[in-house]
Design an enzyme around this catalytic site. Structure first.
Site, PDB file in Angstrom:
ATOM      1  N   ARG A 101       5.179  -7.413   0.740  1.00  0.00           N
ATOM      2  CA  ARG A 101       6.182  -6.874  -0.189  1.00  0.00           C
ATOM      3  C   ARG A 101       6.979  -8.063  -0.689  1.00  0.00           C
ATOM      4  O   ARG A 101       7.637  -8.764   0.087  1.00  0.00           O
ATOM      5  CB  ARG A 101       7.093  -5.874   0.529  1.00  0.00           C
ATOM      6  CG  ARG A 101       8.368  -5.586  -0.256  1.00  0.00           C
ATOM      7  CD  ARG A 101       9.119  -4.403   0.260  1.00  0.00           C
ATOM      8  NE  ARG A 101       8.428  -3.173  -0.069  1.00  0.00           N
ATOM      9  CZ  ARG A 101       8.970  -1.958   0.030  1.00  0.00           C
ATOM     10  NH1 ARG A 101      10.199  -1.802   0.474  1.00  0.00           N
ATOM     11  NH2 ARG A 101       8.278  -0.889  -0.306  1.00  0.00           N
ATOM     12  N   HIS A 128       3.674  -0.811  -7.429  1.00  0.00           N
ATOM     13  CA  HIS A 128       3.806  -0.245  -6.076  1.00  0.00           C
ATOM     14  C   HIS A 128       2.618   0.713  -5.870  1.00  0.00           C
ATOM     15  O   HIS A 128       2.786   1.932  -5.816  1.00  0.00           O
ATOM     16  CB  HIS A 128       5.156   0.483  -5.958  1.00  0.00           C
ATOM     17  CG  HIS A 128       5.588   0.757  -4.554  1.00  0.00           C
ATOM     18  ND1 HIS A 128       4.853   0.367  -3.440  1.00  0.00           N
ATOM     19  CD2 HIS A 128       6.696   1.400  -4.058  1.00  0.00           C
ATOM     20  CE1 HIS A 128       5.500   0.755  -2.346  1.00  0.00           C
ATOM     21  NE2 HIS A 128       6.607   1.380  -2.689  1.00  0.00           N
ATOM     22  N   GLN A 131       2.333   3.479  -3.023  1.00  0.00           N
ATOM     23  CA  GLN A 131       3.227   4.591  -3.311  1.00  0.00           C
ATOM     24  C   GLN A 131       2.562   5.591  -4.267  1.00  0.00           C
ATOM     25  O   GLN A 131       2.542   6.796  -4.019  1.00  0.00           O
ATOM     26  CB  GLN A 131       4.527   4.050  -3.936  1.00  0.00           C
ATOM     27  CG  GLN A 131       5.522   5.130  -4.287  1.00  0.00           C
ATOM     28  CD  GLN A 131       6.137   5.767  -3.054  1.00  0.00           C
ATOM     29  OE1 GLN A 131       6.626   5.079  -2.169  1.00  0.00           O
ATOM     30  NE2 GLN A 131       6.105   7.083  -2.974  1.00  0.00           N
ATOM     31  N   ARG A 291       2.367   8.513   2.688  1.00  0.00           N
ATOM     32  CA  ARG A 291       2.204   7.045   2.685  1.00  0.00           C
ATOM     33  C   ARG A 291       1.355   6.632   3.883  1.00  0.00           C
ATOM     34  O   ARG A 291       0.483   5.768   3.786  1.00  0.00           O
ATOM     35  CB  ARG A 291       3.578   6.354   2.754  1.00  0.00           C
ATOM     36  CG  ARG A 291       4.471   6.517   1.530  1.00  0.00           C
ATOM     37  CD  ARG A 291       3.969   5.718   0.328  1.00  0.00           C
ATOM     38  NE  ARG A 291       3.790   4.308   0.630  1.00  0.00           N
ATOM     39  CZ  ARG A 291       4.782   3.394   0.651  1.00  0.00           C
ATOM     40  NH1 ARG A 291       6.004   3.733   0.340  1.00  0.00           N
ATOM     41  NH2 ARG A 291       4.530   2.120   0.920  1.00  0.00           N
TER      42      ARG A 291
END
Ligand code: CP
Ligand code: NVA
Length: 306
Positions: A101, A128, A131, A291
């Site tokens: 990240r 992302h 996600q 997730r």
């Protein structure tokens, strides 16, 4: 199989739905996959804070029989204490995969290029993807299909918005994005989405009118107005984005029974009101749960036996 997972744009339409199918299987029967990453180790590089991403990657590795090592921003000081390439070359000697990240998207591209290890994108300023996969998995669980649905995204044309557009393109989901003028999604990502969605039934509307975006929507999605790294703009953005708040009035203009979605963390009272995020239509905790399931599949595919 690809070495890395950096963007949904890199998946074929077939792979996109195959990954969601596998997620469904693994979620239903987790015991079957308890050892698929036995003795494997994931290095988790975080240059920004996290609850969901850290928990789901770490718990996911444990549930697949492996382990994860957390590297906090202050530990390795990527870019100042040591360059990206050298970090990639070192990690290669000890672990089986890297999750990162970070800020600039160029950092993850450099890392992936510098190492033979699989590299997984756990958020950059641009994208992302984990996600968005979890979000489309959630939508598919709720509605039974993705093609032909309409997803409205209201707020900042940011990393989450970008990855949702790329997922919608693969899934054949219609998408309407409403942002304040000047905060639209980046043209290069819009171009990728249009290219990927040419034959899937994908349609994309970009507007500055939130009411137009939510009309006939099966789900309404929003995200924070100031992302990690944009803290200095927070107060200015609050004024600019206020007309884009997902409140009962705006949400009531979507289809009856529409879902409310948010990647979390939410800034309650800013991009969404309590009444909407706490309503029975809100699926935000299902998104958070998923997730875990989606990322277990990604790690199994990239780090498991080929
Ligand atoms: N949605 C998400 O990525 O949450 P975290 O920032 O807590 O990981
Ligand atoms: N757009 C947000 C997403 C957080 C999960 C950010 O980048 O901070």
């Amino acid at each position: 199989m690809k070495k890395d997972f950096i963007t949904i744009h890199d998946l074929s339409t077939y792979e996109f739905s195959e990954w969601l199918d596998l997620t469904e299987k693994m979620k239903k029967n987790p015991n079957k996959y308890r050892k698929v990453l036995k003795d494997k180790i994931l290095a988790m590089i975080f240059q920004k804070p996290s609850l969901r991403t850290r928990m789901t990657f770490e718990v996911g590795m444990l549930q697949l029989g492996g382990e994860a090592v957390y590297l906090a921003p202050s530990d390795i000081q990527m870019g100042s204490r040591e360059g990206v390439r050298d970090i990639g070359k070192n990690l290669e000697r000890w672990v089986d995969g890297i999750m990162i990240r970070t800020f600039g998207h160029n950092i993850i591209l450099e890392l992936a290029e510098s190492t033979t290890l699989p590299v997984i994108n756990a958020l950059t300023d641009l994208l992302h993807p984990c996600q968005a996969l979890a979000d489309f998995f959630t939508l598919r669980e709720k509605k039974g299909h993705l093609a032909g649905l309409k997803l409205a995204y209201v707020g900042d044309g940011n990393n989450v918005c970008h990855s949702l557009m790329l997922a919608a393109a693969k899934a054949g989901t219609k998408m309407a994005v409403a942002t304040p003028p000047g905060y639209e999604p980046k043209p290069e990502i819009v171009a990728w989405a249009r290219e990927d969605g040419r034959d899937t039934g994908f349609e994309l509307t970009i507007t500055n009118d939130p009411f137009e975006a939510v009309r006939e929507a099966d789900a309404v999605y929003t995200d924070v107005w100031a992302s990690m790294g944009q803290e200095a703009e927070k107060e200015a953005r609050k004024k600019i984005f206020l007309p884009y708040q997902v409140n009962e009035e705006l949400f009531s203009r979507a289809k009856p029974g529409a879902y409310f979605m948010h990647c979390l963390p939410a800034h309650r009272g800013e991009e969404v009101t309590d009444a909407v995020i706490d309503s029975p239509n809100s699926v935000v905790y299902d998104q958070a749960e998923n997730r875990l399931h989606v990322q277990k599949v990604i790690m199994m595919l990239l780090m498991g036996k080929k």
